[in-house]
Design an enzyme around this catalytic site. Sequence first.
Site, PDB file in Angstrom:
ATOM      1  CD  GLU A   1      -3.107  -0.949   2.202  1.00  0.00           C
ATOM      2  OE1 GLU A   1      -4.076  -1.706   2.124  1.00  0.00           O
ATOM      3  OE2 GLU A   1      -2.947  -0.153   3.152  1.00  0.00           O
TER       4      GLU A   1
ATOM      5  CG  ASP B   1      -3.444   8.963   7.963  1.00  0.00           C
ATOM      6  OD1 ASP B   1      -3.322   7.749   8.194  1.00  0.00           O
ATOM      7  OD2 ASP B   1      -3.734   9.417   6.837  1.00  0.00           O
TER       8      ASP B   1
ATOM      9  CE1 TYR C   1      -6.697  -1.538   7.303  1.00  0.00           C
ATOM     10  CE2 TYR C   1      -5.846  -0.324   5.432  1.00  0.00           C
ATOM     11  CZ  TYR C   1      -5.782  -0.675   6.757  1.00  0.00           C
ATOM     12  OH  TYR C   1      -4.781  -0.138   7.538  1.00  0.00           O
TER      13      TYR C   1
END
Lengths: 399, 275
Positions: free
Chosen positions: B57, B68, B183
């Site tokens: 990734e 994040d 995911y």
Amino acid sequence: MQMTDLPDRKGHFGPYGGIFVAETLMYALDELRDNYERLRQDPAFVAEFEYELKHYVGRPSPVYFAKRLTEQCGGAQIWLKREDLNHTGAHKINNTMGQALVARHMGKKRIIAETGAGQHGVASATVAARFGMECVVYMGSEDIQRQAPNVYRMKLLGASVVPVESGSKTLKDALNEAMRDWVTNVEGTFYIIGTVAGPHPYPMMVRDFNSVVGRELLTQMPEAAGRFPDAILACVGGGSNAMGAFYPFIPHQEVRLIGVEAGGHGLHTGKHAATLCAGKPGVLHGNRTYLMQDENGQIMETHSISAGLDYPGVGPEHAWLKDTGRAEYVAVTDEEALEAFHALCRVEGIIPALESSHAVAQAMKMARTMSKDKVLLVNLSGRGDKDMNTVAHHSGLTL
Amino acid sequence: MSPRDIPTVSRIPGVFEKLKAAGRKALIPFITAGDPDKASTVPIMHALVTAGADIIELGVPFSDPMADGPTIQRSSERALKHGTSLRDCLDFVREFRSRDQATPVVLMGYANPIEAMGYDTFAAAAADAGVDGVLVVDYPPEESVELTTKLRAAGIDSIFLLSPTSLDQRMEEVAHLASGYVYYVSLKGVTGAAHLDLAEIARKIPQIRARVNLPIGVGFGIRDGATARAVSGISDAVVIGSRLVQEIEAAPPGQAAAKVGSLVAEIRRAMDAQA
């Protein structure tokens, strides 16, 4: 579909708006949308909101004919909608009160907020104190410097103010950090977004709560001035005070709606925050809208003398009002806003927020070119007490 | 036509089939492109493969990485300081492909760089560079039908996130659009958080399997061989990001590839030891 029926079920205003967030937040947004859809149609909730606006916020705010400023400009009449007279000194409390009531109905005990100028942070801390909720406010460290009095006010009200050191250390970074808090504490936390941006249902909900401004104007202007204004002017950062004033007038085509963006050092310098005047569409902070961005889609740092307008995005409904031509958007520089600030202080005895001074500046500019029977209404969104340090600094003084 | 109706031609399904036949689980490292500098990215990608990565990734840096934590935020800032753009990321993949035609590469990032490039240009350029999958953190299924369809037509899988807060209906919406793998974000929060709730993951994965007929990768909170081994026992793939980015951040100049390679090799050994 009428423009006033927007957004659609998925939060779209034409191509703008929508929900652009990480999967973890989707559940929270669905939950919020379902609750808000129910509450906005619940007469008991509406009555509760109106009670708080009247008895706690101090609404309705008056409209005021700025006679001496009008005479000084020598043209169209300049009227002011006195949102600066609300509790906490700005329109922001209309929205935070509404969202705090929604949070209470959803059983959320902790609220978080982002703030730029500090007005939304103060308004959030205020309602949190009013209802006994924990409050955490994220604020860029740059803005903490610029708006020290508001930081202290938030602390007095019992809120924790968390400095944000990432990125440009201003409003957009505070928003990123608040989103990160929300994604981590999503179950017990209510995020009070302070403007008509973010993922659906925020742009709609914040507009609805601020629309009390425009609804009051619908009756106040005929009573006070004998008719609707020829134009309503309001400053636009994210655009919540403007959206609140504009929305009820969207069907009244004869009333021009003019959003005034932060021209900073001038559009040609690139140092500004005039997103609708100079940006292009993209996706940030949960919605598709106009953004200040480079050719690679990276968000640019913006500049404005007023922290509250220093934001690289804008509410998606404004983007749609611009594209459809229903509203016009112009930019006013730091210098012009400062001139208007001083003029209103000296001529009318009103110290306006630097944000609101942008709208005053545009009204003064336009009034000079219009005949005396024309009526301009400025949404004076906030008072300028918080801006003493900034203004003094620009005059070469230290307080 | 649903994007799922277009047959995939990416390298991703083949990798999972081969691993399944061998009774092994996929190891998917994440790095931010352009961190610590542009010249390091392709050597780091090769080092990851040598160390045992099955899929890479590659993070596309963005100025406002809202999902994040501090580690990946800092890596994005470092990459942007060198002006790493989406076009640079595609160039990295093209260069990587000149030596490695087998290892799938998934671009992971935020919507706006793709919006700025335009969907058609991006889909064509990504296919041309040799990209196999795209994961856009802030494009939920509701807002991704157009891009997903265009990517799929270009032979590129769309990877979607599922989270502890995803309800059955949302899993079905993801199932409708996703290909390659899904995911599962193993905790509420941003990347780089410390805690990991294995029991919760073990409870959620069968619910996902019942609704999504794709391999399931698990990420967020995986720090070392032990956590990777534990997670690989209940999933099809392990995604590890912030821990690697930390290694890159701490590496002396020129050592990032070696440092990150040895950490990935250690994790690989731990995962395979279980099988």
